[in-house]
Design an enzyme around this catalytic site. Sequence first.
Site, short mmCIF file in Angstrom:
data_model
loop_
_atom_site.label_atom_id
_atom_site.label_comp_id
_atom_site.label_asym_id
_atom_site.label_seq_id
_atom_site.Cartn_x
_atom_site.Cartn_y
_atom_site.Cartn_z
NE ARG A 74 -4.09 -1.88 1.97
CZ ARG A 74 -3.96 -2.90 2.80
NH1 ARG A 74 -3.00 -2.89 3.71
NH2 ARG A 74 -4.78 -3.91 2.74
CE LYS A 115 -0.15 14.29 -14.63
NZ LYS A 115 -0.52 14.56 -16.03
CD GLU A 150 7.48 17.09 -23.02
OE1 GLU A 150 6.86 18.07 -22.53
OE2 GLU A 150 6.90 16.10 -23.51
CE LYS A 190 5.84 17.87 -14.51
NZ LYS A 190 6.03 16.65 -15.29
CD GLU A 247 -3.81 16.76 -15.60
OE1 GLU A 247 -3.57 17.31 -16.67
OE2 GLU A 247 -3.04 15.94 -15.07
NE ARG A 250 0.56 17.58 -13.05
CZ ARG A 250 1.26 16.82 -12.23
NH1 ARG A 250 1.02 16.84 -10.94
NH2 ARG A 250 2.20 16.03 -12.67
CG ASN A 286 -1.64 18.71 -20.84
OD1 ASN A 286 -0.75 17.89 -20.60
ND2 ASN A 286 -2.79 18.72 -20.20
CG HIS A 317 1.76 17.50 -24.61
ND1 HIS A 317 2.67 18.52 -24.52
CD2 HIS A 317 2.40 16.40 -24.17
CE1 HIS A 317 3.81 18.05 -24.04
NE2 HIS A 317 3.68 16.76 -23.82
CG HIS A 335 -0.69 13.35 -26.77
ND1 HIS A 335 -1.26 13.97 -25.69
CD2 HIS A 335 0.47 12.82 -26.33
CE1 HIS A 335 -0.47 13.82 -24.64
NE2 HIS A 335 0.60 13.13 -24.99
CG HIS A 348 6.29 12.54 -25.87
ND1 HIS A 348 4.94 12.53 -26.16
CD2 HIS A 348 6.48 13.48 -24.91
CE1 HIS A 348 4.34 13.43 -25.38
NE2 HIS A 348 5.24 14.01 -24.61
N1 LIG Z 1 5.01 10.62 -15.37
C1 LIG Z 1 5.04 11.67 -16.14
O1 LIG Z 1 4.66 12.78 -15.74
C2 LIG Z 1 5.55 11.53 -17.54
C3 LIG Z 1 5.82 12.66 -18.31
C4 LIG Z 1 6.35 12.49 -19.58
C5 LIG Z 1 6.58 11.21 -20.08
N2 LIG Z 1 6.28 10.13 -19.31
C6 LIG Z 1 6.52 8.75 -19.82
O2 LIG Z 1 7.91 8.59 -20.04
C7 LIG Z 1 8.09 7.62 -21.07
C8 LIG Z 1 9.13 8.11 -22.03
O3 LIG Z 1 10.34 8.31 -21.33
P1 LIG Z 1 11.71 8.62 -22.10
O4 LIG Z 1 11.48 9.63 -23.14
O5 LIG Z 1 12.69 8.88 -21.02
O6 LIG Z 1 12.02 7.30 -22.88
P2 LIG Z 1 12.30 5.77 -22.45
O7 LIG Z 1 12.25 5.57 -21.00
O8 LIG Z 1 11.40 4.96 -23.31
O9 LIG Z 1 13.80 5.59 -22.95
C9 LIG Z 1 14.07 5.64 -24.33
C10 LIG Z 1 15.20 4.70 -24.69
O10 LIG Z 1 16.43 5.24 -24.23
C11 LIG Z 1 17.16 4.24 -23.50
N3 LIG Z 1 17.98 4.96 -22.53
C12 LIG Z 1 17.58 5.51 -21.36
N4 LIG Z 1 18.62 6.16 -20.80
C13 LIG Z 1 19.69 5.99 -21.61
C14 LIG Z 1 21.04 6.42 -21.56
N5 LIG Z 1 21.50 7.19 -20.56
N6 LIG Z 1 21.86 6.05 -22.57
C15 LIG Z 1 21.40 5.31 -23.60
N7 LIG Z 1 20.13 4.89 -23.71
C16 LIG Z 1 19.28 5.22 -22.72
C17 LIG Z 1 16.10 3.36 -22.93
O11 LIG Z 1 16.63 2.10 -22.61
C18 LIG Z 1 15.07 3.32 -24.05
O12 LIG Z 1 15.41 2.38 -25.00
C19 LIG Z 1 6.74 7.39 -21.70
O13 LIG Z 1 6.26 6.13 -21.29
C20 LIG Z 1 5.88 8.50 -21.14
O14 LIG Z 1 4.53 8.12 -21.00
C21 LIG Z 1 5.79 10.27 -18.06
ZN LIG Z 2 5.14 15.45 -23.08
#
Ligand SMILES: NC(=O)c1ccc[n+]([C@@H]2O[C@H](COP(=O)([O-])OP(=O)(O)OC[C@H]3O[C@@H](n4cnc5c(N)ncnc54)[C@H](O)[C@@H]3O)[C@@H](O)[C@H]2O)c1
Ligand SMILES: [Zn+2]
Length: 363
Positions: free
Chosen positions: A121, A143, A185, A227, A237, A241, A245, A248, A252, A265
């Site tokens: 939990r 999030k 971003e 942020k 949200e 907040r 977006n 976006h 998206h 992204h």
């Molecule tokens: N929680 C939130 O508020 C929030 C906000 C934005 C995005 N997200 C989420 O984040 C995810 C995207 O994250 P991301 O853009 O970091 O991509 P990711 O986590 O998918 O990483 C992209 C690729 O880079 C590789 N990688 C990571 N670090 C590396 C490094 N130092 N050197 C070499 N390769 C590396 C990973 O293994 C992966 O293959 C999505 O699922 C999205 O929904 C969440």
């Molecule tokens: Zn984004």
Amino acid sequence: VTSPAPVRIDIGEAGIRSQALVGHGLIDRAAELLESPSGRYFLVFSEGAGPAALQVGAALAGHVAADIPIRDTEEGKSLAGVGAICDAALASGLRRDDALVAVGGGVVTDMTGFAAAILLRGVAWNAVPTTTAAMADAAIGGKTGVNHARGKNLIGAFHPPRRILIDPAAARGLSDRDWRAGLVEAFKTVWIADPDASSRARKRISSLVRRDEEALLSLLVDSVSVKAQIVSSDLREGDRRRLLNFGHTLGHAFEAASGPGTLRHGEAVAWGIAGALWLSRRRAGLPREQESELLEALAALGPYPEPVRDADLMRLYLALDKKANAKGNAGVLLEAIGRARVEEGIPIGEWLEASIAAAIPGR
Ligand SMILES: NC(=O)c1ccc[n+]([C@@H]2O[C@H](COP(=O)([O-])OP(=O)(O)OC[C@H]3O[C@@H](n4cnc5c(N)ncnc54)[C@H](O)[C@@H]3O)[C@@H](O)[C@H]2O)c1
Ligand SMILES: [Zn+2]
């Protein structure tokens, strides 16, 4: 060599305490800077994220109760994937006062944070982001969650990490393309709320493109602060907040219309911002010179693959948007650099026009 003290940025309120630390050499100081009530850590990481996980593990030597490697694909970001993290943590004897540590990109931080939210939990967790996208965005704001067959990020919880260690060395192995896409971003975040930080960001662009880590740290101090302020005033949200977006709604839709793996992204968001700027000039009085200034900045962070702009596909994905209603989709518009507002009910026809008008100058 002694590194200067990290910049500390507090996030959250109402009993939820979260702090981002931004600086050089933080990974080596993980034992001092991360938080676990028991002093024990369960390390969740992706092997693809490079040596950062090994370095965090070494820095926490003697305090790591389990190493939990995961595969960090968007398809693996699922309930089953989080279930596997839970299985491994419980098998290694996780107790309520232990803490998880996520080392990786946004996929790893989203999954680990969600596992921490539901294990026993709720246990504490920490984030060590290894992508610029996770440093600027995914690891900040509490999030967490996973994808569902019906859509991205449909299952999750608000569960902020205790500490977020932002050390530029963790992103050294990232490709140039991912490095720059993640920065979109950070720029977006300062553009919606902070004119001074926006002008500082503009002056740093050429250093950022050269992957200057000093410039990255300065940009992230600014964007994480913005942020943090927004989510602290509005953790669940509400209106403020929603400003995050910016770019976006179309972003998206471009991302989905172009198909999985086509646009990063951040790249889709860059195209989405270009469309939102066009709407902002028509509807919110954004001066043309300011629009050009931001398009130039986006261009410097590019190039970006062309998005699919097919009207039928875009209409389909715009209709799936959470912010869609009978009148149209809400959007975030910029009145000026550093000042944004939410506008309700922008008709689909106008979004489609914006999707065609979205243009980022070539370099
Ligand atoms: N929680 C939130 O508020 C929030 C906000 C934005 C995005 N997200 C989420 O984040 C995810 C995207 O994250 P991301 O853009 O970091 O991509 P990711 O986590 O998918 O990483 C992209 C690729 O880079 C590789 N990688 C990571 N670090 C590396 C490094 N130092 N050197 C070499 N390769 C590396 C990973 O293994 C992966 O293959 C999505 O699922 C999205 O929904 C969440
Ligand atoms: Zn984004």
